[in-house]
Design an enzyme around this catalytic site. Sequence first.
Site, PDB file in Angstrom:
ATOM      1  N   GLU A   1     -78.475  21.520  -8.241  1.00 60.33           N
ATOM      2  CA  GLU A   1     -78.528  20.345  -9.120  1.00 60.33           C
ATOM      3  C   GLU A   1     -79.976  19.885  -9.314  1.00 60.33           C
ATOM      4  O   GLU A   1     -80.340  19.426 -10.395  1.00 60.33           O
ATOM      5  CB  GLU A   1     -77.703  19.201  -8.532  1.00 60.33           C
ATOM      6  CG  GLU A   1     -76.221  19.465  -8.508  1.00 60.33           C
ATOM      7  CD  GLU A   1     -75.474  18.307  -7.877  1.00 60.33           C
ATOM      8  OE1 GLU A   1     -74.799  17.578  -8.637  1.00 60.33           O
ATOM      9  OE2 GLU A   1     -75.571  18.130  -6.645  1.00 60.33           O
TER      10      GLU A   1
ATOM     11  N   TYR B   1     -83.239  -2.773 -28.210  1.00 66.55           N
ATOM     12  CA  TYR B   1     -82.569  -1.661 -27.544  1.00 66.55           C
ATOM     13  C   TYR B   1     -83.437  -0.416 -27.466  1.00 66.55           C
ATOM     14  O   TYR B   1     -83.225   0.435 -26.602  1.00 66.55           O
ATOM     15  CB  TYR B   1     -81.198  -1.351 -28.144  1.00 66.55           C
ATOM     16  CG  TYR B   1     -81.153  -1.189 -29.636  1.00 66.55           C
ATOM     17  CD1 TYR B   1     -81.516  -0.014 -30.245  1.00 66.55           C
ATOM     18  CD2 TYR B   1     -80.722  -2.241 -30.439  1.00 66.55           C
ATOM     19  CE1 TYR B   1     -81.456   0.130 -31.616  1.00 66.55           C
ATOM     20  CE2 TYR B   1     -80.656  -2.106 -31.811  1.00 66.55           C
ATOM     21  CZ  TYR B   1     -81.024  -0.913 -32.393  1.00 66.55           C
ATOM     22  OH  TYR B   1     -80.968  -0.782 -33.747  1.00 66.55           O
TER      23      TYR B   1
ATOM     24  N   GLU C   1     -75.536   6.633  -7.748  1.00 72.25           N
ATOM     25  CA  GLU C   1     -75.516   5.204  -7.381  1.00 72.25           C
ATOM     26  C   GLU C   1     -76.936   4.652  -7.307  1.00 72.25           C
ATOM     27  O   GLU C   1     -77.206   3.544  -7.774  1.00 72.25           O
ATOM     28  CB  GLU C   1     -74.823   5.001  -6.015  1.00 72.25           C
ATOM     29  CG  GLU C   1     -73.341   5.292  -6.012  1.00 72.25           C
ATOM     30  CD  GLU C   1     -72.986   6.749  -5.748  1.00 72.25           C
ATOM     31  OE1 GLU C   1     -71.813   6.995  -5.427  1.00 72.25           O
ATOM     32  OE2 GLU C   1     -73.856   7.636  -5.876  1.00 72.25           O
TER      33      GLU C   1
ATOM     34  N   LYS D   1     -71.934  12.081 -14.524  1.00 71.84           N
ATOM     35  CA  LYS D   1     -72.470  13.441 -14.454  1.00 71.84           C
ATOM     36  C   LYS D   1     -71.451  14.322 -15.166  1.00 71.84           C
ATOM     37  O   LYS D   1     -70.280  14.370 -14.789  1.00 71.84           O
ATOM     38  CB  LYS D   1     -72.626  13.861 -12.992  1.00 71.84           C
ATOM     39  CG  LYS D   1     -73.274  15.214 -12.802  1.00 71.84           C
ATOM     40  CD  LYS D   1     -73.340  15.599 -11.334  1.00 71.84           C
ATOM     41  CE  LYS D   1     -74.329  14.719 -10.600  1.00 71.84           C
ATOM     42  NZ  LYS D   1     -74.617  15.223  -9.238  1.00 71.84           N
TER      43      LYS D   1
END
Length: 160
Positions: A61, A93, A112, A138
């Site tokens: 990953e 934005y 997290e 993910k």
Amino acid sequence: MSCLWARKPCLPRRLSHLHQLWRKSLWLMRRELLMTMKIQSGEIILQNLRFHAFHGVMPQERFVGNDYVLNLRISYPLAAAATSDKVADTLNYADVYAFVAEEMKQPSALVEHVAQRIAQRLKHAFPRITSISLQLLKCNPPMGGDADGAGVAFTFVSEE
């Protein structure tokens, strides 16, 4: 009485004038209704922001990376922008996206932690934010199953 050039009946002047007064009074009533309504809250929404990043516990990953989808709902005082029509009175934005993109570039083991960093960065950059709802997924999680994604959802609330 008929207007030849319009091919429709003409209203006598008196009725035409009354019709104009009636339309103007409707416009004023609508305007008054809008003016008496108060904005209770406002949110800036960024939906399905897509990133390729290198977060994860597994070595592959961190090496290959993965695709991520981020959704944000940011509570911010938007009443001034609603009346002024000025970008300076709102939460831009494009600026929010730039901060999020910078945080997504920083590798972390856990999504997290990434979500927490994004919320802290936005609150620091825009102190008038009152809350942030954030969902980070993910897209291809290494879990041995077929899924659209795995991730976290948080609601951060300002302590002030």
